[in-house]
Scaffold this active site. Structure first.
Site, PDB file in Angstrom:
ATOM      1  N   HIS A 152       0.703  -1.218   0.070  1.00 40.39           N
ATOM      2  CA  HIS A 152       0.146   0.020  -0.052  1.00 40.39           C
ATOM      3  C   HIS A 152       0.673   1.172   0.071  1.00 40.39           C
ATOM      4  O   HIS A 152       0.439   2.227  -0.791  1.00 40.39           O
ATOM      5  CB  HIS A 152      -0.944  -0.039   1.072  1.00 40.39           C
ATOM      6  CG  HIS A 152      -2.134  -1.098   1.351  1.00 40.39           C
ATOM      7  ND1 HIS A 152      -2.079  -1.848   2.600  1.00 40.39           N
ATOM      8  CD2 HIS A 152      -2.832  -1.476   0.512  1.00 40.39           C
ATOM      9  CE1 HIS A 152      -3.115  -2.430   2.279  1.00 40.39           C
ATOM     10  NE2 HIS A 152      -3.487  -2.477   1.063  1.00 40.39           N
ATOM     11  N   LYS A 197     -17.369  -5.425   8.889  1.00 32.78           N
ATOM     12  CA  LYS A 197     -16.447  -6.443   8.824  1.00 32.78           C
ATOM     13  C   LYS A 197     -15.801  -6.358  10.118  1.00 32.78           C
ATOM     14  O   LYS A 197     -15.637  -5.197  10.859  1.00 32.78           O
ATOM     15  CB  LYS A 197     -15.302  -5.740   7.852  1.00 32.78           C
ATOM     16  CG  LYS A 197     -14.854  -6.787   6.639  1.00 32.78           C
ATOM     17  CD  LYS A 197     -14.105  -5.776   5.612  1.00 32.78           C
ATOM     18  CE  LYS A 197     -13.191  -6.917   4.841  1.00 32.78           C
ATOM     19  NZ  LYS A 197     -12.399  -6.098   3.797  1.00 32.78           N
ATOM     20  N   ARG A 239      -2.083  -6.442  -8.394  1.00 27.88           N
ATOM     21  CA  ARG A 239      -1.156  -7.367  -8.162  1.00 27.88           C
ATOM     22  C   ARG A 239      -1.130  -8.558  -9.165  1.00 27.88           C
ATOM     23  O   ARG A 239      -0.158  -8.676  -9.601  1.00 27.88           O
ATOM     24  CB  ARG A 239      -1.323  -8.072  -6.767  1.00 27.88           C
ATOM     25  CG  ARG A 239      -1.145  -7.020  -5.651  1.00 27.88           C
ATOM     26  CD  ARG A 239      -1.689  -7.703  -4.341  1.00 27.88           C
ATOM     27  NE  ARG A 239      -3.118  -7.828  -4.461  1.00 27.88           N
ATOM     28  CZ  ARG A 239      -3.909  -8.100  -3.457  1.00 27.88           C
ATOM     29  NH1 ARG A 239      -3.268  -8.231  -2.223  1.00 27.88           N
ATOM     30  NH2 ARG A 239      -5.109  -8.482  -3.652  1.00 27.88           N
ATOM     31  N   SER A 282      -3.142  -7.548   2.993  1.00 32.02           N
ATOM     32  CA  SER A 282      -3.264  -7.544   4.377  1.00 32.02           C
ATOM     33  C   SER A 282      -3.841  -8.744   5.068  1.00 32.02           C
ATOM     34  O   SER A 282      -3.432  -9.030   6.126  1.00 32.02           O
ATOM     35  CB  SER A 282      -4.609  -6.251   4.779  1.00 32.02           C
ATOM     36  OG  SER A 282      -4.061  -5.209   4.235  1.00 32.02           O
TER      37      SER A 282
HETATM   38  O1  PNS Z   1      -8.768  -2.689  -0.834  1.00 32.77           O
HETATM   39  P1  PNS Z   1     -10.239  -3.375  -0.448  1.00 32.77           P
HETATM   40  O2  PNS Z   1     -10.374  -3.414   1.091  1.00 32.77           O
HETATM   41  O3  PNS Z   1     -10.836  -4.515  -1.109  1.00 32.77           O
HETATM   42  O4  PNS Z   1     -11.167  -2.028  -0.866  1.00 32.77           O
HETATM   43  C1  PNS Z   1     -12.491  -1.983  -1.310  1.00 32.77           C
HETATM   44  C2  PNS Z   1     -12.901  -0.833  -1.568  1.00 32.77           C
HETATM   45  C3  PNS Z   1     -13.021  -0.047  -0.416  1.00 32.77           C
HETATM   46  C4  PNS Z   1     -12.467  -0.117  -2.801  1.00 32.77           C
HETATM   47  C5  PNS Z   1     -14.530  -1.196  -1.961  1.00 32.77           C
HETATM   48  O5  PNS Z   1     -14.979  -2.128  -1.207  1.00 32.77           O
HETATM   49  C6  PNS Z   1     -15.536   0.340  -1.885  1.00 32.77           C
HETATM   50  O6  PNS Z   1     -15.178   0.952  -2.725  1.00 32.77           O
HETATM   51  N1  PNS Z   1     -16.370   0.211  -1.028  1.00 32.77           N
HETATM   52  C7  PNS Z   1     -17.232   1.228  -0.699  1.00 32.77           C
HETATM   53  C8  PNS Z   1     -18.738   0.775  -1.011  1.00 32.77           C
HETATM   54  C9  PNS Z   1     -18.641   0.928  -2.507  1.00 32.77           C
HETATM   55  O7  PNS Z   1     -18.667   1.921  -3.180  1.00 32.77           O
HETATM   56  N2  PNS Z   1     -19.040  -0.119  -3.459  1.00 32.77           N
HETATM   57  C10 PNS Z   1     -19.319   0.184  -4.775  1.00 32.77           C
HETATM   58  C11 PNS Z   1     -18.068  -0.589  -5.612  1.00 32.77           C
HETATM   59  S1  PNS Z   1     -19.034  -1.608  -6.646  1.00 32.77           S
END
Ligand code: PNS
Length: 163
Positions: A17, A41, A90, A128
């Site tokens: 990150h 979560k 990745r 993570s």
């Molecule tokens: O790195 P991560 O934890 O997988 O991040 C996921 C993240 C935060 C980018 C995604 O879950 C997100 O944007 N969540 C907020 C809710 C949202 O906008 N969802 C629509 C995406 S389809």
């Protein structure tokens, strides 16, 4: 003025990150690291802890700020005036999920674009989840996370570091 957001759970922040934050902050004017507040979560670190850990790491980076959001990312971006989403890719396994999110966000708000940075090779395996798995068994996480977080992560698992 190009304002971008690097969203994620960052539970915990990894060196992968940090690499994406450093590299993307050089290609936009302003970068907000947006920590997702996901109450459903079960996270290792609280929202406040995650925000403060990222602040610790990004303090010296002049155009990087850290905040948190709840709900839809595109709504939060609208609120803060950001139009670019930064994500790290990745491996091919990330692609399908990332493509889906990027396209959905673009449909929700056509002004929003997602840019992907390929992770640096040395972090291409890192997540993570892997850090937590290793740490929970007392494995060496020194190559995965910033040095100052190592003890804090082990503590969560009641593990005293053997150095
Ligand atoms: O790195 P991560 O934890 O997988 O991040 C996921 C993240 C935060 C980018 C995604 O879950 C997100 O944007 N969540 C907020 C809710 C949202 O906008 N969802 C629509 C995406 S389809």
């Amino acid at each position: 003025m190009k304002k971008a957001i690097y969203p994620g759970s960052f539970d915990p922040l990894t060196l992968g990150h940090v690499d994406i934050i450093m590299r993307s902050s050089k290609i936009v004017d302003e970068l907000v690291v947006g920590v997702l507040h996901n109450s459903a979560k079960n996270s290792l670190f609280s929202l406040e802890e995650r925000v403060s850990m990222i602040k610790e790491m990004t303090g010296p980076m002049p155009n990087v700020t850290v905040s948190f959001f709840d709900g839809l990312l595109v709504d939060y971006m609208d609120k803060i005036g950001a139009t670019i989403i930064v994500r790290g890719l990745r491996a091919v396994t990330d692609f399908e999920y990332e493509l889906q999110i990027a396209q959905t966000n673009h449909v929700e708000n056509p002004n929003v674009e997602t840019i992907f940075l390929t992770t640096s090779l040395q972090y291409s395996y890192l997540s993570s989840t892997i850090v937590k798995e290793f740490a929970s068994y007392g494995g060496d996480i020194s190559k995965f996370v910033p040095a100052q977080f190592i003890d804090r992560i082990y503590e969560r698992y009641g593990i005293k570091r053997q150095s």
